[in-house]
Enzyme design. Structure first.
Site, PDB file in Angstrom:
ATOM      1  N   LYS A  31      45.550  35.314  35.882  1.00 12.05           N
ATOM      2  CA  LYS A  31      44.576  36.214  35.309  1.00 12.05           C
ATOM      3  C   LYS A  31      45.232  37.387  34.589  1.00 12.05           C
ATOM      4  O   LYS A  31      44.607  38.080  33.811  1.00 12.05           O
ATOM      5  CB  LYS A  31      43.693  36.786  36.436  1.00 12.05           C
ATOM      6  CG  LYS A  31      42.932  35.769  37.238  1.00 12.05           C
ATOM      7  CD  LYS A  31      42.232  36.469  38.432  1.00 12.05           C
ATOM      8  CE  LYS A  31      42.797  35.834  39.661  1.00 12.05           C
ATOM      9  NZ  LYS A  31      42.250  36.339  40.919  1.00 12.05           N
ATOM     10  N   GLY A  32      46.511  37.616  34.913  1.00 14.03           N
ATOM     11  CA  GLY A  32      47.154  38.848  34.469  1.00 14.03           C
ATOM     12  C   GLY A  32      47.216  39.054  32.968  1.00 14.03           C
ATOM     13  O   GLY A  32      47.271  40.186  32.497  1.00 14.03           O
ATOM     14  N   GLU A  55      51.600  35.773  27.614  1.00 10.62           N
ATOM     15  CA  GLU A  55      51.783  36.085  29.030  1.00 10.62           C
ATOM     16  C   GLU A  55      52.029  37.579  29.211  1.00 10.62           C
ATOM     17  O   GLU A  55      52.599  38.234  28.334  1.00 10.62           O
ATOM     18  CB  GLU A  55      52.951  35.221  29.541  1.00 10.62           C
ATOM     19  CG  GLU A  55      53.231  35.252  31.001  1.00 10.62           C
ATOM     20  CD  GLU A  55      52.069  34.954  31.909  1.00 10.62           C
ATOM     21  OE1 GLU A  55      50.994  35.522  31.714  1.00 10.62           O
ATOM     22  OE2 GLU A  55      52.252  34.180  32.867  1.00 10.62           O
ATOM     23  N   ASP A 112      59.321  37.394  34.556  1.00 11.69           N
ATOM     24  CA  ASP A 112      60.082  37.964  35.662  1.00 11.69           C
ATOM     25  C   ASP A 112      61.225  36.988  35.990  1.00 11.69           C
ATOM     26  O   ASP A 112      62.231  36.959  35.277  1.00 11.69           O
ATOM     27  CB  ASP A 112      59.089  38.164  36.819  1.00 11.69           C
ATOM     28  CG  ASP A 112      59.639  38.964  37.985  1.00 11.69           C
ATOM     29  OD1 ASP A 112      60.814  39.337  37.958  1.00 11.69           O
ATOM     30  OD2 ASP A 112      58.892  39.208  38.945  1.00 11.69           O
ATOM     31  N   LYS A 167      61.321  41.506  32.253  1.00  9.13           N
ATOM     32  CA  LYS A 167      62.229  42.058  33.274  1.00  9.13           C
ATOM     33  C   LYS A 167      63.472  41.174  33.297  1.00  9.13           C
ATOM     34  O   LYS A 167      63.609  40.306  34.170  1.00  9.13           O
ATOM     35  CB  LYS A 167      61.560  41.939  34.651  1.00  9.13           C
ATOM     36  CG  LYS A 167      60.821  43.149  35.138  1.00  9.13           C
ATOM     37  CD  LYS A 167      60.484  42.901  36.615  1.00  9.13           C
ATOM     38  CE  LYS A 167      59.367  43.758  37.095  1.00  9.13           C
ATOM     39  NZ  LYS A 167      58.959  43.394  38.465  1.00  9.13           N
ATOM     40  N   PHE A 216      58.318  46.964  40.683  1.00  5.17           N
ATOM     41  CA  PHE A 216      57.062  46.222  40.785  1.00  5.17           C
ATOM     42  C   PHE A 216      55.989  47.013  40.046  1.00  5.17           C
ATOM     43  O   PHE A 216      55.681  48.145  40.415  1.00  5.17           O
ATOM     44  CB  PHE A 216      56.668  45.991  42.240  1.00  5.17           C
ATOM     45  CG  PHE A 216      55.451  45.119  42.351  1.00  5.17           C
ATOM     46  CD1 PHE A 216      55.557  43.746  42.213  1.00  5.17           C
ATOM     47  CD2 PHE A 216      54.202  45.681  42.541  1.00  5.17           C
ATOM     48  CE1 PHE A 216      54.431  42.936  42.278  1.00  5.17           C
ATOM     49  CE2 PHE A 216      53.075  44.879  42.619  1.00  5.17           C
ATOM     50  CZ  PHE A 216      53.189  43.501  42.482  1.00  5.17           C
ATOM     51  N   VAL A 217      55.448  46.412  38.983  1.00  2.00           N
ATOM     52  CA  VAL A 217      54.522  47.145  38.120  1.00  2.00           C
ATOM     53  C   VAL A 217      53.105  46.590  38.229  1.00  2.00           C
ATOM     54  O   VAL A 217      52.900  45.400  38.523  1.00  2.00           O
ATOM     55  CB  VAL A 217      54.980  47.118  36.646  1.00  2.00           C
ATOM     56  CG1 VAL A 217      56.210  47.983  36.457  1.00  2.00           C
ATOM     57  CG2 VAL A 217      55.246  45.700  36.157  1.00  2.00           C
ATOM     58  N   ASP A 227      48.559  42.988  38.883  1.00  6.95           N
ATOM     59  CA  ASP A 227      47.899  43.410  40.126  1.00  6.95           C
ATOM     60  C   ASP A 227      48.872  43.631  41.269  1.00  6.95           C
ATOM     61  O   ASP A 227      49.998  43.157  41.259  1.00  6.95           O
ATOM     62  CB  ASP A 227      46.890  42.345  40.563  1.00  6.95           C
ATOM     63  CG  ASP A 227      47.574  41.098  41.136  1.00  6.95           C
ATOM     64  OD1 ASP A 227      48.458  40.533  40.441  1.00  6.95           O
ATOM     65  OD2 ASP A 227      47.269  40.708  42.273  1.00  6.95           O
ATOM     66  N   ARG A 232      44.386  45.845  38.129  1.00  5.18           N
ATOM     67  CA  ARG A 232      44.435  45.135  36.848  1.00  5.18           C
ATOM     68  C   ARG A 232      43.744  45.943  35.752  1.00  5.18           C
ATOM     69  O   ARG A 232      44.051  45.781  34.565  1.00  5.18           O
ATOM     70  CB  ARG A 232      43.740  43.777  36.954  1.00  5.18           C
ATOM     71  CG  ARG A 232      44.428  42.780  37.891  1.00  5.18           C
ATOM     72  CD  ARG A 232      43.814  41.403  37.689  1.00  5.18           C
ATOM     73  NE  ARG A 232      44.117  40.465  38.754  1.00  5.18           N
ATOM     74  CZ  ARG A 232      45.213  39.694  38.794  1.00  5.18           C
ATOM     75  NH1 ARG A 232      46.108  39.756  37.845  1.00  5.18           N
ATOM     76  NH2 ARG A 232      45.383  38.843  39.789  1.00  5.18           N
TER      77      ARG A 232
HETATM   78  C1  PRP Z   1      52.620  36.789  37.146  1.00  6.00           C
HETATM   79  C2  PRP Z   1      52.693  36.718  35.641  1.00  6.00           C
HETATM   80  C3  PRP Z   1      53.426  35.426  35.405  1.00  6.00           C
HETATM   81  C4  PRP Z   1      54.341  35.326  36.578  1.00  6.00           C
HETATM   82  C5  PRP Z   1      55.708  35.748  36.146  1.00  6.00           C
HETATM   83  O1  PRP Z   1      51.487  36.089  37.534  1.00  6.00           O
HETATM   84  O2  PRP Z   1      51.417  36.717  35.049  1.00  6.00           O
HETATM   85  O3  PRP Z   1      52.566  34.322  35.368  1.00  6.00           O
HETATM   86  O4  PRP Z   1      53.846  36.188  37.589  1.00  6.00           O
HETATM   87  O5  PRP Z   1      56.620  35.597  37.185  1.00  6.00           O
HETATM   88  P1  PRP Z   1      57.899  34.650  37.093  1.00  6.00           P
HETATM   89  O6  PRP Z   1      58.571  34.917  35.769  1.00  6.00           O
HETATM   90  O7  PRP Z   1      58.718  35.151  38.255  1.00  6.00           O
HETATM   91  O8  PRP Z   1      57.473  33.256  37.237  1.00  6.00           O
HETATM   92  P2  PRP Z   1      50.887  36.079  39.009  1.00  6.00           P
HETATM   93  O9  PRP Z   1      51.365  34.873  39.719  1.00  6.00           O
HETATM   94  O10 PRP Z   1      51.119  37.420  39.627  1.00  6.00           O
HETATM   95  O11 PRP Z   1      49.326  35.832  38.781  1.00  6.00           O
HETATM   96  P3  PRP Z   1      48.211  36.692  38.021  1.00  6.00           P
HETATM   97  O12 PRP Z   1      48.506  36.565  36.554  1.00  6.00           O
HETATM   98  O13 PRP Z   1      46.914  36.078  38.415  1.00  6.00           O
HETATM   99  O14 PRP Z   1      48.357  38.122  38.510  1.00  6.00           O
END
Ligand code: PRP
Length: 189
Positions: free
Chosen positions: A50-51, A106, A110, A138, A159-160, A166, A172
């Site tokens: 959802k992010g 996206e 990370d 990052k 951690f942002v 979220d 969010r």
């Molecule tokens: C976050 C972000 C990416 C992922 C990145 O999503 O939106 O999809 O983490 O991390 P990575 O590079 O370590 O794989 P999250 O799983 O927090 O879900 P959300 O978008 O619903 O908050």
């Protein structure tokens, strides 16, 4: 009557890393580049719920060429602040992408585990191209190499939250990207 002030999400922020004005300016710049690069192509913005929602909503309005939207939902983090390393597709694309130009939108890159998995998943459907647009990068956290075609901001290993990101599904709706006060993690949920 006693008036009790409702706590606001912004009250839990220790530090703003990227403010709303800088996000807006960067998103407009990225949208203009994408519009120039994809003019005349069959562009599908694929976003990961959802992010990425606030970023997608702003970016698509900054990208003034014909385009379509589609969504994936994947699970990678759980509810904590660390990546689990396990990626699962919870919701797949609604429309075929064969022969089309896919741009993955996206919020954050990370460890790279999510995007690495998602990009392989998309390539398997034979699109004309797959490129990646991320708002926040990052690089110090990377475990799997992932090529970024459009990058908004490089950020440190903190951690942002905010602008879609979220902590335990909260924050969010902040209009900026910030770092939570450490006491927030100690609170019972
Ligand atoms: C976050 C972000 C990416 C992922 C990145 O999503 O939106 O999809 O983490 O991390 P990575 O590079 O370590 O794989 P999250 O799983 O927090 O879900 P959300 O978008 O619903 O908050």
């Amino acid at each position: 009557m006693t008036l009790v002030a409702t706590p606001r999400p912004a009250d839990d922020i220790a530090e703003i890393l990227v403010n709303a004005e800088d996000i807006g300016a960067k998103v407009r710049e990225m949208g203009a580049r994408i519009a120039a690069d994809y003019a005349g192509r069959d562009l599908v913005l694929v976003s990961i719920l959802k992010g990425a929602l606030p970023f997608l909503a702003d970016l698509m309005r900054a990208t003034q060429i014909p385009l379509a939207l589609d969504f994936l939902e994947v699970s990678s983090y759980g509810t904590g602040t660390e990546s689990s390393g396990v990626v699962r597709i919870l919701k797949d694309l609604a429309q075929p992408i064969a022969g089309r130009d896919v741009l993955v939108v996206e919020d954050i890159l990370d460890t790279g585990q999510t995007l690495n998995y998602v990009i392989d998943h998309l390539h398997a459907q034979r699109p004309a191209s797959v490129r990646l647009c991320v708002l926040l990068d990052k690089p110090t956290r990377r475990v799997v190499p992932v090529e970024i075609d459009y990058r908004g901001f490089e950020i440190p290993d903190k951690f942002v939250v905010g602008y879609g990101l979220d902590y335990a599904e909260r924050y969010r709706n902040l209009p900026f990207v910030g770092v939570l006060k450490s006491e927030v993690y100690a609170r019972p949920s």
